[in-house]
Design a protein around this motif. Structure first.
Motif, PDB file in Angstrom:
ATOM      1  N   ARG A 140      -8.053  -2.505  -2.919  1.00  0.00           N
ATOM      2  CA  ARG A 140      -6.258  -1.889  -2.844  1.00  0.00           C
ATOM      3  C   ARG A 140      -6.267  -1.730  -4.654  1.00  0.00           C
ATOM      4  N   ASP A 190       0.439  -1.341   0.092  1.00  0.00           N
ATOM      5  CA  ASP A 190       0.133  -0.384   0.487  1.00  0.00           C
ATOM      6  C   ASP A 190       1.056   1.131  -0.401  1.00  0.00           C
ATOM      7  N   GLY A 214       9.944 -15.582  -0.716  1.00  0.00           N
ATOM      8  CA  GLY A 214       8.846 -16.102   0.198  1.00  0.00           C
ATOM      9  C   GLY A 214       7.196 -16.093   0.028  1.00  0.00           C
ATOM     10  N   ARG A 224      -4.359 -15.887   0.309  1.00  0.00           N
ATOM     11  CA  ARG A 224      -2.833 -15.640   0.251  1.00  0.00           C
ATOM     12  C   ARG A 224      -2.244 -16.464   0.613  1.00  0.00           C
ATOM     13  N   ASN A 273       3.604 -15.383   2.374  1.00  0.00           N
ATOM     14  CA  ASN A 273       2.509 -13.902   3.307  1.00  0.00           C
ATOM     15  C   ASN A 273       3.221 -14.090   4.343  1.00  0.00           C
ATOM     16  N   GLN A 276      -9.521 -12.206  -1.704  1.00  0.00           N
ATOM     17  CA  GLN A 276      -7.931 -12.408  -2.291  1.00  0.00           C
ATOM     18  C   GLN A 276      -7.325 -13.238  -1.028  1.00  0.00           C
ATOM     19  N   ASN A 291      -8.898 -13.441   2.554  1.00  0.00           N
ATOM     20  CA  ASN A 291      -8.714 -12.618   3.587  1.00  0.00           C
ATOM     21  C   ASN A 291      -9.414 -12.448   4.611  1.00  0.00           C
TER      22      ASN A 291
HETATM   23  O1  DAU Z   1       2.822 -12.633  -0.360  1.00  0.00           O
HETATM   24  C1  DAU Z   1       4.535 -11.477   0.315  1.00  0.00           C
HETATM   25  C2  DAU Z   1       4.179 -10.625  -0.317  1.00  0.00           C
HETATM   26  O2  DAU Z   1       2.868  -9.836   1.399  1.00  0.00           O
HETATM   27  C3  DAU Z   1       5.474  -9.715   0.722  1.00  0.00           C
HETATM   28  O3  DAU Z   1       6.429  -9.582  -0.409  1.00  0.00           O
HETATM   29  C4  DAU Z   1       5.156  -7.995   1.376  1.00  0.00           C
HETATM   30  O4  DAU Z   1       6.692  -7.552   1.510  1.00  0.00           O
HETATM   31  C5  DAU Z   1       4.208  -8.106   2.008  1.00  0.00           C
HETATM   32  O5  DAU Z   1       3.834  -6.678   2.975  1.00  0.00           O
HETATM   33  C6  DAU Z   1       2.686  -8.879   1.821  1.00  0.00           C
HETATM   34  O6  DAU Z   1       2.225  -8.346   0.932  1.00  0.00           O
HETATM   35  P1  DAU Z   1       0.302  -7.956   1.330  1.00  0.00           P
HETATM   36  O7  DAU Z   1       0.018  -7.239  -0.027  1.00  0.00           O
HETATM   37  O8  DAU Z   1       0.372  -9.668   0.512  1.00  0.00           O
HETATM   38  O9  DAU Z   1       0.671  -7.901   2.535  1.00  0.00           O
HETATM   39  P2  DAU Z   1      -0.553  -7.340   3.601  1.00  0.00           P
HETATM   40  O10 DAU Z   1      -0.726  -7.358   4.792  1.00  0.00           O
HETATM   41  O11 DAU Z   1      -1.091  -5.706   3.488  1.00  0.00           O
HETATM   42  O12 DAU Z   1      -2.098  -7.887   2.962  1.00  0.00           O
HETATM   43  C7  DAU Z   1      -2.824  -9.159   2.616  1.00  0.00           C
HETATM   44  C8  DAU Z   1      -3.468  -8.976   2.096  1.00  0.00           C
HETATM   45  O13 DAU Z   1      -4.868  -8.229   2.877  1.00  0.00           O
HETATM   46  C9  DAU Z   1      -4.425  -8.406   0.604  1.00  0.00           C
HETATM   47  O14 DAU Z   1      -4.460  -8.910   0.350  1.00  0.00           O
HETATM   48  C10 DAU Z   1      -4.754  -7.348   1.427  1.00  0.00           C
HETATM   49  C11 DAU Z   1      -5.764  -6.795   2.104  1.00  0.00           C
HETATM   50  N1  DAU Z   1      -4.942  -5.938   3.088  1.00  0.00           N
HETATM   51  C12 DAU Z   1      -4.803  -5.737   3.810  1.00  0.00           C
HETATM   52  C13 DAU Z   1      -4.825  -4.660   4.263  1.00  0.00           C
HETATM   53  C14 DAU Z   1      -3.556  -4.088   5.515  1.00  0.00           C
HETATM   54  C15 DAU Z   1      -7.095  -5.732   3.582  1.00  0.00           C
HETATM   55  O15 DAU Z   1      -7.557  -6.260   3.505  1.00  0.00           O
HETATM   56  N2  DAU Z   1      -7.130  -4.890   4.235  1.00  0.00           N
HETATM   57  C16 DAU Z   1      -6.175  -4.678   4.645  1.00  0.00           C
HETATM   58  O16 DAU Z   1      -5.608  -3.082   5.294  1.00  0.00           O
END
Ligand code: DAU
Ligand code: NAD
Length: 341
Positions: free
Chosen positions: A274, A89, A178, A215, A180, A213, A250
């Motif tokens: 996003r 983000d 790696g 992960r 998540n 989505q 998620n």
């Molecule tokens: O896949 C590996 C990656 O995982 C790493 O390379 C990154 O450094 C790491 O930040 C992570 O990326 P993501 O974008 O997948 O992680 P994040 O925790 O930001 O988001 C995980 C999922 O959750 C993604 O589909 C977006 C969603 N999300 C995230 C946030 C912060 C939400 O729905 N709401 C939120 O507020």
């Protein structure tokens, strides 16, 4: 291998790797080299800060002079590069820092490593370089790159430079990719620590879009062990996927967090998605398994342990959720929450 420079070692995964190496491998000197950006935190290294085989140097991987000084001062023979801007983000809001650290910084670290005669150079990358993965498919190490966010593109750029230094200069490089990652000491901007700490305070949880989505969740200690396995046993010039092999929507992760904290689902707010959001990441990690790596944790037990850690360690995260963090929160979430369904 004797003096290992761990860049980004004050961050989330880097500090887990450092704690593991310092405690389990007293035969190596571990020198953490970290810029201490908003995400770098010396509290993450408190458990090892008094150990005789641990040192800390503050510096930017994109600064030739400080990198060179650290190499000389500690007679560095091995580099493990975790240093990066890591939040997707933020890469949409401010991509400059991502190109600086994840692409230019990797180039400078590689070039200085070559000039200093460093042996093994392990570079920590991400499954995001493969992009959005079709249902039923699992990315393999030889697959093409298709990064979709500025973060993922900046990481792909860094990785391609690692490949080029191996082929052009014969450097002894290994790459890990790696999935998540979650666990203790994760900066509370990523979904799991963000939602856990917000839910503890009965604040809204902003789920992007419909939350469908997917992960692939990997516990931080399993990620750190995967990096150590590739460092010790990986073949020069190769890349290795490190996967959690636990795929979740998620919205399911959000439900589990709320259930484990005994909080109501009414805290969930579906907010505008996003930009460029990848729907699914999934990798095959047989290649790393062949080197002897196996995960030690299940998602369920690790999620529970992580939530308990955040409940018991408010001293760690409450001071983070002030100042710059609140500015970022406002930029990222104020309009989204106002438009929530
Ligand atoms: O896949 C590996 C990656 O995982 C790493 O390379 C990154 O450094 C790491 O930040 C992570 O990326 P993501 O974008 O997948 O992680 P994040 O925790 O930001 O988001 C995980 C999922 O959750 C993604 O589909 C977006 C969603 N999300 C995230 C946030 C912060 C939400 O729905 N709401 C939120 O507020
Ligand atoms: P993090 O944001 O918690 O930590 C990054 C660390 O790097 C911080 O200590 C920061 O101060 C430091 N840093 C940033 N720019 C620097 C620079 N120019 N010079 C020196 N230090 C700098 O990140 P994390 O989640 O621990 O991720 C570590 C690595 O693993 C990153 O390379 C990331 O791309 C990769 N990765 C993360 C995940 C994940 O889910 N978190 C998954 C796969 C790969």
């Amino acid at each position: 291998m004797k003096n290992i420079l761990v860049t980004g070692g004050a961050g989330f995964i880097g500090s887990a790797f450092v704690r593991h190496m310092v405690e389990q491998h007293p035969e190596y000197n571990i020198i953490v080299y970290d810029k201490l950006t908003y995400a770098g935190n010396l509290d993450n290294l408190l458990p090892v800060s008094d150990e005789p085989n641990y040192r800390f140097e503050q510096g930017d991987i994109a600064s030739r002079e400080t990198v060179r000084r650290a190499f000389q001062a500690h007679d560095v023979d091995t580099v493990v590069n975790f240093a990066a801007e890591s939040h997707v983000d933020r890469s949409i809001l401010n991509p400059d820092a991502f190109i600086h650290s994840n692409t230019v910084g990797v180039h400078i670290l590689l070039d200085e490593s070559r000039q200093h005669g460093v042996g093994r150079f392990l570079h920590v990358s991400t499954d995001e370089v493969y992009g959005d993965i079709e249902p039923g498919y699992f990315s393999k190490e030889g697959d093409k790159f298709a990064p979709n966010s500025p973060y993922a593109a900046s990481k792909a750029g860094g990785e391609l430079l690692v490949r080029a230094y191996h082929i052009t200069h014969g450097m002894d490089t290994v790459v890990t990719r790696g999935s998540n990652t979650f666990g203790p000491y994760q900066y509370p901007e990523k979904i799991i620590p963000f939602f856990v700490t917000e839910a503890i305070d009965d604040k809204p949880l902003p789920v992007y879009g419909d939350g469908m989505q997917i992960r692939d969740w990997l516990y931080v200690d399993d990620h750190a062990l995967g990096v150590a396995t590739a460092l010790f046993n990986g073949k020069s010039g190769e890349a290795y996927n490190i996967a959690g092999e636990h795929h979740e929507h998620n919205i399911n992760v959000t439900h589990r967090i709320l259930d484990l904290l005994d909080k109501p689902r009414s805290l969930i707010k579906h907010v505008p998605d996003r930009e460029g959001h990848d729907l699914r990441y999934a990798m095959n990690c047989d290649k790393l398994r062949e080197l002897g790596w196996n995960r030690l944790y299940t998602f369920d037990s690790a999620l529970e342990a992580t939530i308990n850690w955040f409940k018991e360690n408010e001293w760690w995260w409450r001071k983070i959720k002030t100042g710059e963090y609140l500015e970022y929160y406002k930029k990222q979430y104020a309009a989204r929450l106002a438009a929530a369904e």
